[in-house]
Design a protein around this motif. Structure first.
Motif, PDB file in Angstrom:
ATOM      1  N   ASN A 172      -0.120  -2.777   8.465  1.00 30.19           N
ATOM      2  CA  ASN A 172      -0.654  -2.199   7.133  1.00 30.19           C
ATOM      3  C   ASN A 172      -1.552  -2.822   6.180  1.00 30.19           C
ATOM      4  O   ASN A 172       0.331  -3.405   6.191  1.00 30.19           O
ATOM      5  CB  ASN A 172      -0.049  -1.129   6.392  1.00 30.19           C
TER       6      ASN A 172
ATOM      7  N   ASP B 195      -5.082  -1.448   3.092  1.00 28.49           N
ATOM      8  CA  ASP B 195      -5.520  -0.005   3.531  1.00 28.49           C
ATOM      9  C   ASP B 195      -4.398   1.232   2.855  1.00 28.49           C
ATOM     10  O   ASP B 195      -5.519   2.318   2.397  1.00 28.49           O
ATOM     11  CB  ASP B 195      -4.553  -0.169   4.638  1.00 28.49           C
ATOM     12  N   TRP B 196      -3.873   1.022   1.956  1.00 29.41           N
ATOM     13  CA  TRP B 196      -3.525   1.175   0.868  1.00 29.41           C
ATOM     14  C   TRP B 196      -3.623   1.010  -0.383  1.00 29.41           C
ATOM     15  O   TRP B 196      -3.000  -0.424  -0.578  1.00 29.41           O
ATOM     16  CB  TRP B 196      -1.181   2.046   1.645  1.00 29.41           C
TER      17      TRP B 196
ATOM     18  N   LYS C  43      -4.523   6.194   0.067  1.00 29.03           N
ATOM     19  CA  LYS C  43      -5.447   5.295   1.336  1.00 29.03           C
ATOM     20  C   LYS C  43      -7.021   4.632   0.622  1.00 29.03           C
ATOM     21  O   LYS C  43      -7.299   5.273  -0.450  1.00 29.03           O
ATOM     22  CB  LYS C  43      -5.814   6.054   2.079  1.00 29.03           C
ATOM     23  N   ASN C  44      -7.095   3.622   1.274  1.00 27.35           N
ATOM     24  CA  ASN C  44      -7.928   2.757   0.872  1.00 27.35           C
ATOM     25  C   ASN C  44      -9.330   3.685   0.715  1.00 27.35           C
ATOM     26  O   ASN C  44     -10.457   3.756  -0.568  1.00 27.35           O
ATOM     27  CB  ASN C  44      -8.500   1.997   1.769  1.00 27.35           C
TER      28      ASN C  44
ATOM     29  N   GLU D 205      -9.120   7.069  -0.033  1.00 28.26           N
ATOM     30  CA  GLU D 205      -9.080   7.956  -1.275  1.00 28.26           C
ATOM     31  C   GLU D 205      -9.127   6.630  -2.977  1.00 28.26           C
ATOM     32  O   GLU D 205      -9.113   7.360  -4.138  1.00 28.26           O
ATOM     33  CB  GLU D 205      -7.550   8.598  -0.836  1.00 28.26           C
TER      34      GLU D 205
ATOM     35  N   TYR E 157       0.406  12.640  -4.753  1.00 34.10           N
ATOM     36  CA  TYR E 157       0.200  10.744  -3.952  1.00 34.10           C
ATOM     37  C   TYR E 157       1.535  10.401  -4.163  1.00 34.10           C
ATOM     38  O   TYR E 157       1.638   9.156  -4.284  1.00 34.10           O
ATOM     39  CB  TYR E 157      -1.310  10.661  -4.825  1.00 34.10           C
TER      40      TYR E 157
ATOM     41  N   ARG F  50       4.513  10.738   0.319  1.00 31.29           N
ATOM     42  CA  ARG F  50       3.177   9.926   1.731  1.00 31.29           C
ATOM     43  C   ARG F  50       4.102   9.443   2.367  1.00 31.29           C
ATOM     44  O   ARG F  50       2.932   8.695   3.191  1.00 31.29           O
ATOM     45  CB  ARG F  50       2.320   9.739   0.576  1.00 31.29           C
TER      46      ARG F  50
ATOM     47  N   GLU G  40       3.522   9.668   6.051  1.00 30.56           N
ATOM     48  CA  GLU G  40       1.947   9.060   6.321  1.00 30.56           C
ATOM     49  C   GLU G  40       1.845   7.949   6.425  1.00 30.56           C
ATOM     50  O   GLU G  40       0.865   7.493   7.454  1.00 30.56           O
ATOM     51  CB  GLU G  40       1.578   9.780   5.222  1.00 30.56           C
ATOM     52  N   ILE G  41       2.537   7.003   5.559  1.00 31.93           N
ATOM     53  CA  ILE G  41       2.243   5.392   5.587  1.00 31.93           C
ATOM     54  C   ILE G  41       3.010   5.288   7.130  1.00 31.93           C
ATOM     55  O   ILE G  41       2.555   3.928   7.011  1.00 31.93           O
ATOM     56  CB  ILE G  41       3.125   4.424   4.157  1.00 31.93           C
TER      57      ILE G  41
ATOM     58  N   SER H  48       0.486   5.649  10.034  1.00 25.75           N
ATOM     59  CA  SER H  48      -0.618   5.107   9.375  1.00 25.75           C
ATOM     60  C   SER H  48      -0.577   3.686   9.656  1.00 25.75           C
ATOM     61  O   SER H  48      -1.959   3.030   9.640  1.00 25.75           O
ATOM     62  CB  SER H  48      -0.781   5.395   8.461  1.00 25.75           C
TER      63      SER H  48
END
Length: 181
Positions: free
Chosen positions: A53, A86-87, A118-119, A121, A167, A172, A175-176, A179
């Motif tokens: 990532n 990515d983030w 995320k990118n 977002e 956020y 998160r 999720e990270i 991902s």
């Protein structure tokens, strides 16, 4: 010759947080300034495959307003999100003051608050950064306000104040972790 290497505090704090909270992953720091938009690589080796990532870090110190609705405010300059991240992690550094008056300054603790996007977002968020007084015009800055690490609100750069607590990186982190590409 001795090797010399430094890292900005915001990148260090994010790297430490990710290292402490994502199992079986490592954080790498690109040593070349040639790669724009990437501050950290989050790496995992899984089932014979290298997974990565890419992360961009933006940092603000908190501006303290003890007599206002929110005690801390973060300010960020509007930016164009790079496609190769990515983030995006927005980090705020703030002082946690003791509740007792006349406490010596050495008792002040420094804390971080982080938001993770995320990118896609972040691109959408940046498109929405507008002046409250004239929503047709893009604002050059955006800001978040908070009193504690549990809740953060966007207070500049949007037509109305909005809750951004979903956020917060704590909300998160799974999720990270899931991902990786």
């Amino acid at each position: 010759m001795q090797a010399k290497f430094t890292i900005q505090y915001g990148e260090f704090a994010v790297a430490q947080y990710l290292s402490d909270n994502i199992k079986n992953a490592s954080v790498f720091v690109p040593t070349s300034a040639q790669e724009k938009g990437i501050d950290l690589l989050l790496y995992k080796f899984c089932s014979g495959v290298n997974l990565v990532n890419t992360i961009q870090v933006k940092m603000s110190r908190a501006y303290r307003h003890p007599n206002k609705r929110y005690q801390n405010m973060l300010w960020f300059n509007r930016f164009t999100p790079q496609d190769n991240a990515d983030w995006f992690i927005l980090l705020g550094l703030y002082a946690q003051f003791p509740s007792e008056p006349d406490t010596p300054s050495k008792a002040i603790r420094w804390e971080e608050i982080m938001l993770a996007f995320k990118n896609k977002e972040m691109k959408h968020f940046m498109e929405e950064v507008r002046f409250k007084s004239d929503p047709e015009r893009a604002d050059k800055m955006f800001g978040f306000s908070f009193n504690s690490r549990d809740e953060i609100r966007q207070t500049r750069g949007y037509a109305e104040e909005r809750d951004m607590s979903a956020y917060l990186i704590e909300n998160r982190i799974k999720e990270i972790e899931n991902s990786f590409k």
